[in-house]
Design a protein around this motif. Structure first.
Motif, PDB file in Angstrom:
ATOM      1  N   GLU A  53       0.822  -1.209   0.000  1.00 53.49           N
ATOM      2  CA  GLU A  53       0.000   0.000   0.000  1.00 53.49           C
ATOM      3  C   GLU A  53       0.860   1.266   0.000  1.00 53.49           C
ATOM      4  N   ASP A  54       2.193   1.099   0.034  1.00 49.03           N
ATOM      5  CA  ASP A  54       3.088   2.251   0.016  1.00 49.03           C
ATOM      6  C   ASP A  54       2.928   3.028  -1.285  1.00 49.03           C
ATOM      7  N   LYS A  55       3.246   4.326  -1.226  1.00 44.46           N
ATOM      8  CA  LYS A  55       3.150   5.161  -2.429  1.00 44.46           C
ATOM      9  C   LYS A  55       4.190   4.783  -3.475  1.00 44.46           C
ATOM     10  N   VAL A  56       5.387   4.460  -3.006  1.00 46.41           N
ATOM     11  CA  VAL A  56       6.487   4.093  -3.900  1.00 46.41           C
ATOM     12  C   VAL A  56       7.186   2.869  -3.322  1.00 46.41           C
ATOM     13  N   VAL A  57       7.482   1.912  -4.183  1.00 46.21           N
ATOM     14  CA  VAL A  57       8.146   0.687  -3.753  1.00 46.21           C
ATOM     15  C   VAL A  57       9.301   0.392  -4.706  1.00 46.21           C
ATOM     16  N   GLN A  58      10.444   0.064  -4.123  1.00 45.44           N
ATOM     17  CA  GLN A  58      11.563  -0.406  -4.935  1.00 45.44           C
ATOM     18  C   GLN A  58      11.925  -1.803  -4.485  1.00 45.44           C
ATOM     19  N   ASP A  59      12.023  -2.699  -5.446  1.00 46.31           N
ATOM     20  CA  ASP A  59      12.494  -4.060  -5.200  1.00 46.31           C
ATOM     21  C   ASP A  59      13.543  -4.343  -6.262  1.00 46.31           C
ATOM     22  N   GLY A  60      14.787  -4.297  -5.857  1.00 46.64           N
ATOM     23  CA  GLY A  60      15.872  -4.489  -6.815  1.00 46.64           C
ATOM     24  C   GLY A  60      15.899  -3.372  -7.829  1.00 46.64           C
ATOM     25  N   ASN A  61      15.831  -3.739  -9.098  1.00 45.32           N
ATOM     26  CA  ASN A  61      15.897  -2.760 -10.173  1.00 45.32           C
ATOM     27  C   ASN A  61      14.519  -2.240 -10.598  1.00 45.32           C
ATOM     28  N   ILE A  62      13.483  -2.588  -9.850  1.00 46.79           N
ATOM     29  CA  ILE A  62      12.122  -2.183 -10.225  1.00 46.79           C
ATOM     30  C   ILE A  62      11.568  -1.180  -9.219  1.00 46.79           C
ATOM     31  N   ILE A  63      11.135  -0.036  -9.741  1.00 50.59           N
ATOM     32  CA  ILE A  63      10.492   0.997  -8.923  1.00 50.59           C
ATOM     33  C   ILE A  63       9.066   1.141  -9.423  1.00 50.59           C
ATOM     34  N   GLY A  67       0.319   6.121  -7.981  1.00 50.30           N
ATOM     35  CA  GLY A  67      -0.470   6.947  -8.881  1.00 50.30           C
ATOM     36  C   GLY A  67       0.018   8.382  -8.878  1.00 50.30           C
ATOM     37  N   LEU A  68      -0.764   9.263  -9.450  1.00 49.82           N
ATOM     38  CA  LEU A  68      -0.379  10.664  -9.594  1.00 49.82           C
ATOM     39  C   LEU A  68       0.034  11.302  -8.275  1.00 49.82           C
ATOM     40  N   GLY A  69      -0.645  10.969  -7.192  1.00 48.62           N
ATOM     41  CA  GLY A  69      -0.313  11.527  -5.892  1.00 48.62           C
ATOM     42  C   GLY A  69       1.054  11.118  -5.383  1.00 48.62           C
ATOM     43  N   ALA A  70       1.652  10.124  -5.996  1.00 52.17           N
ATOM     44  CA  ALA A  70       2.977   9.643  -5.596  1.00 52.17           C
ATOM     45  C   ALA A  70       4.061  10.085  -6.579  1.00 52.17           C
ATOM     46  N   ALA A  71       3.711  10.933  -7.535  1.00 48.57           N
ATOM     47  CA  ALA A  71       4.637  11.274  -8.616  1.00 48.57           C
ATOM     48  C   ALA A  71       5.938  11.905  -8.131  1.00 48.57           C
ATOM     49  N   ALA A  75       9.497  10.136  -8.615  1.00 44.94           N
ATOM     50  CA  ALA A  75      10.584  10.788  -9.354  1.00 44.94           C
ATOM     51  C   ALA A  75      11.856  10.859  -8.517  1.00 44.94           C
ATOM     52  N   CYS A  76      11.707  11.166  -7.239  1.00 48.19           N
ATOM     53  CA  CYS A  76      12.885  11.246  -6.366  1.00 48.19           C
ATOM     54  C   CYS A  76      13.557   9.898  -6.182  1.00 48.19           C
ATOM     55  N   LYS A  77      12.781   8.840  -6.126  1.00 46.10           N
ATOM     56  CA  LYS A  77      13.364   7.498  -6.027  1.00 46.10           C
ATOM     57  C   LYS A  77      14.157   7.172  -7.292  1.00 46.10           C
ATOM     58  N   ASP A  89      17.353  14.730  -2.589  1.00 46.46           N
ATOM     59  CA  ASP A  89      16.968  15.635  -1.511  1.00 46.46           C
ATOM     60  C   ASP A  89      17.084  17.099  -1.944  1.00 46.46           C
ATOM     61  N   THR A  90      18.099  17.408  -2.729  1.00 50.36           N
ATOM     62  CA  THR A  90      18.267  18.769  -3.241  1.00 50.36           C
ATOM     63  C   THR A  90      17.092  19.150  -4.138  1.00 50.36           C
ATOM     64  N   VAL A  91      16.680  18.229  -4.993  1.00 48.18           N
ATOM     65  CA  VAL A  91      15.528  18.481  -5.868  1.00 48.18           C
ATOM     66  C   VAL A  91      14.284  18.759  -5.034  1.00 48.18           C
ATOM     67  N   LEU A  92      14.062  17.954  -3.994  1.00 48.86           N
ATOM     68  CA  LEU A  92      12.901  18.174  -3.117  1.00 48.86           C
ATOM     69  C   LEU A  92      12.927  19.551  -2.500  1.00 48.86           C
ATOM     70  N   LYS A  93      14.081  19.979  -2.042  1.00 51.20           N
ATOM     71  CA  LYS A  93      14.198  21.314  -1.458  1.00 51.20           C
ATOM     72  C   LYS A  93      13.946  22.398  -2.482  1.00 51.20           C
ATOM     73  N   GLN A  94      14.474  22.212  -3.697  1.00 51.33           N
ATOM     74  CA  GLN A  94      14.317  23.212  -4.751  1.00 51.33           C
ATOM     75  C   GLN A  94      12.864  23.373  -5.195  1.00 51.33           C
ATOM     76  N   ILE A  95      12.094  22.311  -5.121  1.00 51.79           N
ATOM     77  CA  ILE A  95      10.686  22.434  -5.497  1.00 51.79           C
ATOM     78  C   ILE A  95       9.803  22.720  -4.290  1.00 51.79           C
ATOM     79  N   GLN A  96      10.471  22.942  -3.134  1.00 55.05           N
ATOM     80  CA  GLN A  96       9.793  23.278  -1.876  1.00 55.05           C
ATOM     81  C   GLN A  96       8.776  22.221  -1.464  1.00 55.05           C
ATOM     82  N   TYR A  97       9.190  20.980  -1.596  1.00 51.45           N
ATOM     83  CA  TYR A  97       8.320  19.861  -1.250  1.00 51.45           C
ATOM     84  C   TYR A  97       8.464  19.523   0.206  1.00 51.45           C
TER      85      TYR A  97
END
Length: 97
Positions: A53-63, A67-71, A75-77, A89-97
């Protein structure tokens, strides 16, 4: 496209899919035994996946992303994998997330 995705997965290259797109990876068997997430109405189409149910999941080489709310998190992953966490983290700060 199917052959491209299968070859990419076989070579261990990064594969990213969000919303309904993880269902394509499931259909191809790429998600077999892998943790993943997707848009809720596509859960039954993510064949072989261990769904989260997580917004973003990485398992090995697959991310995968839910949905849109997790975009942004999705992208950061991807940035973390292509560059590093500091850049993400720099990108997140630059977009004021």
């Amino acid at each position: 496209m199917h052959q491209f995705l299968l070859k990419h997965a076989e070579q261990g290259k990064l594969l990213c899919a969000i919303c309904a797109a993880p269902s394509i990876l499931g259909h191809l068997g790429i998600l077999d035994g892998k943790y993943a997430t997707c848009f809720p109405t596509f859960k039954d189409k993510c064949t072989g996946a261990l769904l989260s149910e997580d917004k973003v999941v990485q398992d090995g080489n697959i991310i995968t992303g839910k949905g849109l709310g997790a975009a942004i998190e999705f992208a950061c992953k991807i940035i973390e994998n292509l560059k590093d966490k500091e850049t993400a983290d720099t990108v997140l700060k630059q977009i004021q997330y």
